[in-house]
Design a protein around this motif. Sequence first.
Motif, PDB file in Angstrom:
ATOM      1  N   ALA A   1       1.025  -1.147   0.062  1.00 61.19           N
ATOM      2  CA  ALA A   1       0.063   0.034   0.117  1.00 61.19           C
ATOM      3  C   ALA A   1       1.001   1.257  -0.029  1.00 61.19           C
ATOM      4  N   ALA A   2       0.514   2.101  -0.923  1.00 55.23           N
ATOM      5  CA  ALA A   2       1.413   3.631  -0.954  1.00 55.23           C
ATOM      6  C   ALA A   2       0.954   4.500   0.045  1.00 55.23           C
ATOM      7  N   GLU A   3      -0.263   4.086   1.146  1.00 55.64           N
ATOM      8  CA  GLU A   3      -0.598   5.164   2.129  1.00 55.64           C
ATOM      9  C   GLU A   3      -0.866   4.342   3.173  1.00 55.64           C
ATOM     10  N   GLU A   4      -0.692   4.834   4.467  1.00 52.47           N
ATOM     11  CA  GLU A   4      -0.941   3.894   5.627  1.00 52.47           C
ATOM     12  C   GLU A   4      -2.447   3.745   6.113  1.00 52.47           C
ATOM     13  N   PHE A   5      -3.251   4.634   5.366  1.00 51.94           N
ATOM     14  CA  PHE A   5      -4.719   4.731   6.008  1.00 51.94           C
ATOM     15  C   PHE A   5      -5.477   3.808   4.956  1.00 51.94           C
ATOM     16  N   MET A   6      -4.781   3.295   3.830  1.00 52.02           N
ATOM     17  CA  MET A   6      -5.670   2.480   2.982  1.00 52.02           C
ATOM     18  C   MET A   6      -4.726   1.208   2.796  1.00 52.02           C
ATOM     19  N   LYS A   7      -5.341   0.334   3.288  1.00 52.47           N
ATOM     20  CA  LYS A   7      -4.555  -1.115   3.235  1.00 52.47           C
ATOM     21  C   LYS A   7      -5.582  -2.077   3.125  1.00 52.47           C
ATOM     22  N   PRO A   8      -5.006  -3.452   2.895  1.00 54.38           N
ATOM     23  CA  PRO A   8      -5.923  -4.616   2.655  1.00 54.38           C
ATOM     24  C   PRO A   8      -6.790  -4.721   3.955  1.00 54.38           C
ATOM     25  N   ASP A   9      -7.852  -5.324   4.036  1.00 59.15           N
ATOM     26  CA  ASP A   9      -8.564  -5.753   4.877  1.00 59.15           C
ATOM     27  C   ASP A   9      -7.804  -6.855   5.822  1.00 59.15           C
TER      28      ASP A   9
END
Length: 193
Positions: A87-95
């Motif tokens: 993920a390129a950003e910490e707030f958007m990641k796989p479940d």
Amino acid sequence: MHTPTTITVTLTALTAFALTGCGPTEAVTTKPDTKVSTPTTGTSSSAPAPSAPSKAATVGDTVTLKGKGDGEQLAVTIKKWVDPAEAAEEFMKPDAGKRWVAAQFELVNTGTAVYSDSPSNGTQVADDQGQQFHSTFGEITAGPAMTSSAKVSPGSKVLGWITYEVPKDSKITKVQFTMNSGFASQTGEWTIP
């Protein structure tokens, strides 16, 4: 009475194909600079002559696909594959319990009509258990995402990553792409080792 003739067509840039039944669509794979012989009789057309099975397309191979409309045609290449995709950003990641995988697609318009679509709508991955997973929204460190509204004129191309969320323990074995948001009759398929 017309005598049957055989027309030999040389396909360029890795665009020879083998057709196999796959539900309502046809799966298409490629081989470089292969010739396809198509028998024709008079003015009626017939299906391609049976040929030896070809090797499945893999990462780096190009598959030529036709769309639903006149003049719609793409040369589709999976340039790269990442598993897992970071993920390129910490707030958007796989479940929890899942991971991202991603394919970098290059779509070259080899037809005569403008290709206008959301490419991620017509793609999915499958694992060794037969489970299929559609694309998801996610920016990854591997590079820019595929546009969600491609408008590609004849002779032009678009490049970008399409991300999929899959269970952590799934072994992904195939990537599929179909034009017209998945509604065209031909599906390109690439094997992931």
